[in-house]
Motif scaffolding. Structure first.
Motif, PDB file in Angstrom:
ATOM      1  N   TYR A 160     -17.441  15.234  76.739  1.00 22.59           N
ATOM      2  CA  TYR A 160     -16.457  14.673  77.660  1.00 22.59           C
ATOM      3  C   TYR A 160     -15.042  14.954  77.181  1.00 22.59           C
ATOM      4  O   TYR A 160     -14.760  14.938  75.988  1.00 22.59           O
ATOM      5  CB  TYR A 160     -16.621  13.148  77.779  1.00 22.59           C
ATOM      6  CG  TYR A 160     -17.935  12.692  78.323  1.00 22.59           C
ATOM      7  CD1 TYR A 160     -18.364  13.096  79.584  1.00 22.59           C
ATOM      8  CD2 TYR A 160     -18.751  11.832  77.601  1.00 22.59           C
ATOM      9  CE1 TYR A 160     -19.565  12.660  80.095  1.00 22.59           C
ATOM     10  CE2 TYR A 160     -19.960  11.391  78.115  1.00 22.59           C
ATOM     11  CZ  TYR A 160     -20.362  11.817  79.359  1.00 22.59           C
ATOM     12  OH  TYR A 160     -21.547  11.385  79.863  1.00 22.59           O
ATOM     13  N   THR A 161     -14.151  15.158  78.133  1.00 19.20           N
ATOM     14  CA  THR A 161     -12.726  15.224  77.803  1.00 19.20           C
ATOM     15  C   THR A 161     -12.246  13.790  77.570  1.00 19.20           C
ATOM     16  O   THR A 161     -12.937  12.814  77.920  1.00 19.20           O
ATOM     17  CB  THR A 161     -11.915  15.836  78.963  1.00 19.20           C
ATOM     18  OG1 THR A 161     -11.977  14.949  80.088  1.00 19.20           O
ATOM     19  CG2 THR A 161     -12.425  17.218  79.340  1.00 19.20           C
ATOM     20  N   PHE A 162     -11.044  13.660  77.022  1.00 15.83           N
ATOM     21  CA  PHE A 162     -10.497  12.332  76.793  1.00 15.83           C
ATOM     22  C   PHE A 162     -10.381  11.563  78.106  1.00 15.83           C
ATOM     23  O   PHE A 162     -10.733  10.391  78.188  1.00 15.83           O
ATOM     24  CB  PHE A 162      -9.133  12.428  76.090  1.00 15.83           C
ATOM     25  CG  PHE A 162      -8.542  11.089  75.794  1.00 15.83           C
ATOM     26  CD1 PHE A 162      -9.052  10.302  74.772  1.00 15.83           C
ATOM     27  CD2 PHE A 162      -7.490  10.591  76.552  1.00 15.83           C
ATOM     28  CE1 PHE A 162      -8.531   9.050  74.501  1.00 15.83           C
ATOM     29  CE2 PHE A 162      -6.950   9.345  76.289  1.00 15.83           C
ATOM     30  CZ  PHE A 162      -7.476   8.575  75.264  1.00 15.83           C
ATOM     31  N   LYS A 163      -9.911  12.244  79.145  1.00 17.83           N
ATOM     32  CA  LYS A 163      -9.755  11.598  80.454  1.00 17.83           C
ATOM     33  C   LYS A 163     -11.116  11.136  80.991  1.00 17.83           C
ATOM     34  O   LYS A 163     -11.231  10.039  81.550  1.00 17.83           O
ATOM     35  CB  LYS A 163      -9.102  12.552  81.441  1.00 17.83           C
ATOM     36  CG  LYS A 163      -8.807  11.920  82.786  1.00 17.83           C
ATOM     37  CD  LYS A 163      -8.075  12.867  83.712  1.00 17.83           C
ATOM     38  CE  LYS A 163      -7.803  12.194  85.045  1.00 17.83           C
ATOM     39  NZ  LYS A 163      -7.101  13.070  85.972  1.00 17.83           N
ATOM     40  N   GLU A 164     -12.149  11.952  80.829  1.00 13.80           N
ATOM     41  CA  GLU A 164     -13.484  11.567  81.292  1.00 13.80           C
ATOM     42  C   GLU A 164     -13.995  10.349  80.524  1.00 13.80           C
ATOM     43  O   GLU A 164     -14.632   9.463  81.109  1.00 13.80           O
ATOM     44  CB  GLU A 164     -14.456  12.737  81.133  1.00 13.80           C
ATOM     45  CG  GLU A 164     -14.207  13.854  82.116  1.00 13.80           C
ATOM     46  CD  GLU A 164     -14.991  15.118  81.816  1.00 13.80           C
ATOM     47  OE1 GLU A 164     -15.294  15.852  82.779  1.00 13.80           O
ATOM     48  OE2 GLU A 164     -15.305  15.378  80.622  1.00 13.80           O
TER      49      GLU A 164
END
Length: 170
Positions: free
Chosen positions: A66-70
């Motif tokens: 996951y990305t940080f935003k996700e």
């Protein structure tokens, strides 16, 4: 409460008795805190050996997929989902609401789950009409057999569910 009585856990009994239950019990923070505390303490929460909010957060934040935003959106989505669906999930009887589905249905359920008990899941399964339906019970799991019995969980996904899903598409 039944488990607290069986375990002769007088502290739990006292705490549970203090919670006021009414038609909107699912909005009651005291109920939610006590429910979470004792479903985990009595091996029926997310995992049989407990799964704290900190552990959940650690897994979400550490997941490399996951990305940080996700990662943030997982937390936001969980909160939003409960705000949007909590009342519906707490007050709807699926047996009355959903008598049939025109698609394959698979229920993968932990025997020790206090969140959605085996009795509730089986009652729904038995009442449901579907072209294909199967219920798999995980003897050593609570609410998350995909964490507690991963190997069997993935075998069922691969050998039972994906094969049936592909057959129904053809």
């Amino acid at each position: 409460m039944d488990t607290a009585i069986k375990k002769r856990d007088s502290r739990a009994q006292q705490q549970i008795e203090k919670v006021t239950l009414d038609n909107k019990y699912y909005e009651n923070r005291s109920y939610g805190a006590i429910r979470s505390k004792y479903t985990n303490a009595y091996s029926g929460g997310t995992k049989r050996n407990g799964y704290s909010n900190f552990e959940t957060l650690r897994h979400i934040l550490a997941c490399p997929n996951y990305t940080f935003k996700e990662r943030l959106n997982i937390l936001r989505g969980t909160n939003y989902a409960w705000q949007s669906l909590g009342g519906v999930m707490a007050t709807i009887d699926l047996v009355e609401r959903v008598s049939s589905l025109d698609l394959p249905v698979f229920i993968l359920h932990g025997k020790h789950d206090y969140t959605t008990t085996w009795t509730q899941a089986n009652r729904f399964y038995e009442s449901l009409e579907a072209p294909t339906k199967k219920m798999f019970t995980f003897s050593n799991s609570a609410h998350s057999p995909f964490i507690e019995e991963q190997e069997r969980f993935y075998e069922i996904i691969e050998n039972e569910i994906l094969g049936t899903a592909m057959d129904s598409v053809r």
